[in-house]
Design a protein around this motif. Structure first.
Motif, PDB file in Angstrom:
ATOM      1  N   LEU A   1      13.727   6.493  21.512  1.00  0.00           N
ATOM      2  CA  LEU A   1      13.103   6.388  20.298  1.00  0.00           C
ATOM      3  C   LEU A   1      12.224   8.022  20.059  1.00  0.00           C
ATOM      4  CD1 LEU A   1      11.187   3.180  20.602  1.00  0.00           C
ATOM      5  CD2 LEU A   1      13.178   3.746  19.612  1.00  0.00           C
ATOM      6  N   PRO A   2      12.546   8.482  19.056  1.00  0.00           N
ATOM      7  CA  PRO A   2      11.795   9.753  18.142  1.00  0.00           C
ATOM      8  C   PRO A   2      10.069   9.693  18.572  1.00  0.00           C
ATOM      9  CG  PRO A   2      12.780   8.960  16.401  1.00  0.00           C
ATOM     10  CD  PRO A   2      13.063   7.752  17.943  1.00  0.00           C
ATOM     11  N   ALA A   3       9.565  11.136  18.318  1.00  0.00           N
ATOM     12  CA  ALA A   3       8.687  11.179  18.440  1.00  0.00           C
ATOM     13  C   ALA A   3       7.352  11.163  16.996  1.00  0.00           C
ATOM     14  CB  ALA A   3       8.007  12.783  18.689  1.00  0.00           C
ATOM     15  N   SER A   4       8.578  10.959  15.788  1.00  0.00           N
ATOM     16  CA  SER A   4       8.900  10.535  14.784  1.00  0.00           C
ATOM     17  C   SER A   4       8.315   9.441  13.678  1.00  0.00           C
ATOM     18  CB  SER A   4       9.547  11.406  13.414  1.00  0.00           C
ATOM     19  OG  SER A   4      11.102  10.769  13.973  1.00  0.00           O
ATOM     20  N   LEU A   5       9.000   8.443  14.671  1.00  0.00           N
ATOM     21  CA  LEU A   5       8.729   7.059  14.432  1.00  0.00           C
ATOM     22  C   LEU A   5       7.269   6.569  13.687  1.00  0.00           C
ATOM     23  CD1 LEU A   5      10.826   4.155  14.868  1.00  0.00           C
ATOM     24  CD2 LEU A   5       9.666   3.803  16.905  1.00  0.00           C
ATOM     25  N   GLY A   6       6.801   6.956  14.323  1.00  0.00           N
ATOM     26  CA  GLY A   6       4.472   6.789  14.314  1.00  0.00           C
ATOM     27  C   GLY A   6       4.739   6.864  12.857  1.00  0.00           C
ATOM     28  N   ARG A   7       5.007   8.313  12.808  1.00  0.00           N
ATOM     29  CA  ARG A   7       5.288   8.913  10.943  1.00  0.00           C
ATOM     30  C   ARG A   7       5.564   8.319  10.200  1.00  0.00           C
ATOM     31  NH1 ARG A   7       6.370  14.718  11.747  1.00  0.00           N
ATOM     32  NH2 ARG A   7       8.350  13.577  11.331  1.00  0.00           N
ATOM     33  N   LEU A   8       7.374   8.278  10.488  1.00  0.00           N
ATOM     34  CA  LEU A   8       7.946   6.915   9.804  1.00  0.00           C
ATOM     35  C   LEU A   8       7.519   5.556   9.005  1.00  0.00           C
ATOM     36  CD1 LEU A   8      10.685   6.633   8.384  1.00  0.00           C
ATOM     37  CD2 LEU A   8      11.007   5.418  10.352  1.00  0.00           C
ATOM     38  N   ALA A   9       6.488   4.396  10.168  1.00  0.00           N
ATOM     39  CA  ALA A   9       5.945   3.646   9.986  1.00  0.00           C
ATOM     40  C   ALA A   9       4.894   3.921   8.884  1.00  0.00           C
ATOM     41  CB  ALA A   9       5.590   3.379  11.211  1.00  0.00           C
ATOM     42  N   ARG A  10       3.911   4.771   9.041  1.00  0.00           N
ATOM     43  CA  ARG A  10       2.889   5.031   8.624  1.00  0.00           C
ATOM     44  C   ARG A  10       3.221   5.423   6.803  1.00  0.00           C
ATOM     45  NH1 ARG A  10       0.386   7.212  13.486  1.00  0.00           N
ATOM     46  NH2 ARG A  10       1.643   9.279  12.471  1.00  0.00           N
ATOM     47  N   GLY A  11       4.814   6.645   6.981  1.00  0.00           N
ATOM     48  CA  GLY A  11       5.316   6.778   5.295  1.00  0.00           C
ATOM     49  C   GLY A  11       5.685   5.571   4.897  1.00  0.00           C
ATOM     50  N   LEU A  12       5.673   4.949   5.281  1.00  0.00           N
ATOM     51  CA  LEU A  12       6.554   3.343   4.961  1.00  0.00           C
ATOM     52  C   LEU A  12       5.294   2.282   3.944  1.00  0.00           C
ATOM     53  CD1 LEU A  12       9.216   2.169   7.474  1.00  0.00           C
ATOM     54  CD2 LEU A  12       9.648   3.387   4.856  1.00  0.00           C
ATOM     55  N   ALA A  13       4.714   2.704   4.870  1.00  0.00           N
ATOM     56  CA  ALA A  13       3.525   2.180   4.718  1.00  0.00           C
ATOM     57  C   ALA A  13       2.582   2.069   3.054  1.00  0.00           C
ATOM     58  CB  ALA A  13       2.549   1.648   5.903  1.00  0.00           C
ATOM     59  N   ALA A  14       2.526   3.414   3.609  1.00  0.00           N
ATOM     60  CA  ALA A  14       2.144   4.672   2.168  1.00  0.00           C
ATOM     61  C   ALA A  14       2.734   4.271   0.588  1.00  0.00           C
ATOM     62  CB  ALA A  14       1.844   5.629   1.916  1.00  0.00           C
ATOM     63  N   ALA A  15       4.013   3.444   1.457  1.00  0.00           N
ATOM     64  CA  ALA A  15       5.027   4.016   0.541  1.00  0.00           C
ATOM     65  C   ALA A  15       5.059   1.967  -0.443  1.00  0.00           C
ATOM     66  CB  ALA A  15       6.280   3.852   0.330  1.00  0.00           C
ATOM     67  N   ARG A  16       4.767   1.776   0.205  1.00  0.00           N
ATOM     68  CA  ARG A  16       4.571  -0.350  -0.661  1.00  0.00           C
ATOM     69  C   ARG A  16       4.439  -0.479  -1.922  1.00  0.00           C
ATOM     70  NH1 ARG A  16       1.337  -3.342   4.506  1.00  0.00           N
ATOM     71  NH2 ARG A  16       3.111  -2.906   5.385  1.00  0.00           N
ATOM     72  N   PRO A  17       3.627   0.330  -2.615  1.00  0.00           N
ATOM     73  CA  PRO A  17       3.502   0.339  -4.052  1.00  0.00           C
ATOM     74  C   PRO A  17       4.079   0.780  -4.382  1.00  0.00           C
ATOM     75  CG  PRO A  17       1.152   0.788  -2.797  1.00  0.00           C
ATOM     76  CD  PRO A  17       1.889   0.862  -2.138  1.00  0.00           C
ATOM     77  N   ALA A  18       5.612   2.116  -4.317  1.00  0.00           N
ATOM     78  CA  ALA A  18       6.188   2.482  -4.877  1.00  0.00           C
ATOM     79  C   ALA A  18       7.121   1.726  -4.456  1.00  0.00           C
ATOM     80  CB  ALA A  18       6.268   4.089  -4.422  1.00  0.00           C
ATOM     81  N   MET A  19       7.983   0.797  -3.895  1.00  0.00           N
ATOM     82  CA  MET A  19       8.811   0.691  -3.326  1.00  0.00           C
ATOM     83  C   MET A  19       8.350  -0.681  -4.736  1.00  0.00           C
ATOM     84  SD  MET A  19       8.981   0.827   0.428  1.00  0.00           S
ATOM     85  CE  MET A  19       9.849  -0.203   0.788  1.00  0.00           C
ATOM     86  N   ARG A  20       7.370  -1.783  -4.778  1.00  0.00           N
ATOM     87  CA  ARG A  20       7.077  -2.518  -5.645  1.00  0.00           C
ATOM     88  C   ARG A  20       7.861  -2.236  -6.472  1.00  0.00           C
ATOM     89  NH1 ARG A  20       2.124  -3.846  -2.302  1.00  0.00           N
ATOM     90  NH2 ARG A  20       2.863  -5.480  -0.615  1.00  0.00           N
ATOM     91  N   SER A  21       7.269  -1.419  -6.898  1.00  0.00           N
ATOM     92  CA  SER A  21       7.538  -0.922  -8.694  1.00  0.00           C
ATOM     93  C   SER A  21       8.706  -0.607  -8.538  1.00  0.00           C
ATOM     94  CB  SER A  21       6.501   0.684  -8.289  1.00  0.00           C
ATOM     95  OG  SER A  21       6.224   0.796 -10.252  1.00  0.00           O
ATOM     96  N   ARG A  22       9.657  -0.001  -7.903  1.00  0.00           N
ATOM     97  CA  ARG A  22      10.969   0.128  -7.765  1.00  0.00           C
ATOM     98  C   ARG A  22      11.746  -0.927  -7.750  1.00  0.00           C
ATOM     99  NH1 ARG A  22      14.546   5.358  -6.926  1.00  0.00           N
ATOM    100  NH2 ARG A  22      16.556   4.698  -7.295  1.00  0.00           N
ATOM    101  N   TRP A  23      11.140  -1.754  -6.587  1.00  0.00           N
ATOM    102  CA  TRP A  23      11.866  -2.847  -6.997  1.00  0.00           C
ATOM    103  C   TRP A  23      11.363  -4.428  -6.976  1.00  0.00           C
ATOM    104  CZ3 TRP A  23      13.411   0.623  -2.670  1.00  0.00           C
ATOM    105  CH2 TRP A  23      14.260   1.733  -3.102  1.00  0.00           C
TER     106      TRP A  23
ATOM    107  N   ASP B   1      11.354  -7.353  -8.221  1.00  0.00           N
ATOM    108  CA  ASP B   1      12.306  -8.426  -7.098  1.00  0.00           C
ATOM    109  C   ASP B   1      11.763  -8.714  -5.712  1.00  0.00           C
ATOM    110  OD1 ASP B   1      13.835 -11.158  -6.411  1.00  0.00           O
ATOM    111  OD2 ASP B   1      15.313 -10.006  -5.882  1.00  0.00           O
ATOM    112  N   GLY B   2      11.606  -9.437  -4.628  1.00  0.00           N
ATOM    113  CA  GLY B   2      11.033  -8.843  -3.016  1.00  0.00           C
ATOM    114  C   GLY B   2      12.000  -9.456  -2.635  1.00  0.00           C
ATOM    115  N   GLY B   3      13.604 -10.257  -2.799  1.00  0.00           N
ATOM    116  CA  GLY B   3      14.556 -10.371  -2.088  1.00  0.00           C
ATOM    117  C   GLY B   3      15.890  -8.625  -2.005  1.00  0.00           C
ATOM    118  N   GLU B   4      15.681  -8.042  -3.355  1.00  0.00           N
ATOM    119  CA  GLU B   4      16.072  -6.869  -4.171  1.00  0.00           C
ATOM    120  C   GLU B   4      15.559  -5.909  -3.416  1.00  0.00           C
ATOM    121  OE1 GLU B   4      17.273  -4.180  -7.522  1.00  0.00           O
ATOM    122  OE2 GLU B   4      16.220  -5.817  -7.965  1.00  0.00           O
ATOM    123  N   ARG B   5      13.839  -5.854  -3.266  1.00  0.00           N
ATOM    124  CA  ARG B   5      13.370  -4.654  -2.527  1.00  0.00           C
ATOM    125  C   ARG B   5      13.483  -4.979  -0.879  1.00  0.00           C
ATOM    126  NH1 ARG B   5       8.826  -5.983  -4.279  1.00  0.00           N
ATOM    127  NH2 ARG B   5       8.455  -7.660  -2.528  1.00  0.00           N
TER     128      ARG B   5
END
Length: 252
Positions: free
Chosen positions: A118-140, A142-146
């Motif tokens: 498990l790389p040291a960047s795993l936590g950073r990736l998780a925080r990046g995905l959390a911060a990207a939730r609004p952008a992900m909802r905007s781009r996709w 539909d929940g299934g597509e997202r």
């Protein structure tokens, strides 16, 4: 297949946990509790959890249980209401490895192997995905597509087992394309879940829906994502729907 225990993550910050015992084992549990922010207290204090690290824990365990307290007795799995797993910390990602108290050494060995994977960047990736939730909802929207786009990303450009750069999530959002419609067909050679090929196991873990012949064992179906739709049928579907679908049947 039933679970021997339900793995959960308990927030202990500021909450009392009883610790009874002295020596190396008790000291190790104290350090773990303090790391979790718990208030380590004695037997007389009201608490929901207790850890007992003494040579003859039976009478203490009985007293604590009579008060409705869940108990962990160090090195006495038969007396434990809960066990403490080996932990891999990639804040905010926590990975717990437990054996139900059967072998702490095995859990520790698995933790050491996984630490290397498990790389040291795993936590950073998780925080990046959390911060990207609004952008992900905007781009996709539909929940299934997202969910399908997210699954494809974690199987490819955002692979959590690969060291990711600081801007990995942002770059993925810019470059991401809608995942293709796909149906993978597998004829299973054995009803034993351990005989699944790596490709089959990965497909099950990523599939949005699992079409299966009625004789496919439940243990194999349990390898699919928890939110994947399961559909029993006698033949592969003509129109499986968007995203990734899997059809399973047993070899004659």
């Amino acid at each position: 297949m039933s679970l021997a225990a339900l793995p959960i993550f308990v927030k202990l910050a500021g909450r009392p946990v009883i610790l009874i015992g002295e020596g190396e084992a008790a000291d190790a549990k104290r350090r773990l509790l303090e790391r979790a922010g718990a208030q380590v207290v004695g037997e007389a204090v009201e608490a929901a959890l207790a850890i007992v690290a003494v040579d003859d824990p039976e009478p203490i365990v009985a007293r604590l249980r009579s008060r409705g307290i869940l108990v962990n007795a160090v090195d006495r799995a038969e007396l434990c209401d809960f066990t403490l797993p080996a932990i891999i910390d990639r804040d905010p990602v926590l990975i717990a490895i437990g054996t139900g108290g059967v072998s702490a050494g095995l859990a520790a060995a698995l933790r050491q192997r996984l630490e290397l994977a498990l790389p040291a960047s795993l936590g950073r990736l998780a925080r990046g995905l959390a911060a990207a939730r609004p952008a992900m909802r905007s781009r996709w929207p539909d929940g299934g597509e997202r969910r399908r786009a997210f699954g494809a990303a974690l199987a490819g450009p955002l692979d959590p087992l690969v060291d990711q750069p600081e801007d990995a999530v942002e770059r993925w959002l810019i470059d991401a394309a809608a995942p293709p419609v796909a149906l993978l067909r597998f004829r299973l050679a054995s009803p034993d879940v351990d005989d699944l090929t790596l490709r089959q196991a990965r497909a099950l873990a990523q599939a949005d829906r699992v079409f299966h012949h009625p004789d496919v064992p439940e243990a194999i179906l349990d390898r699919a994502r928890a939110d994947a739709v399961r559909i029993a049928c006698d033949a592969a579907p003509i129109a499986p729907g968007t995203g990734l679908s899997v059809y399973l049947e047993m070899h004659a």
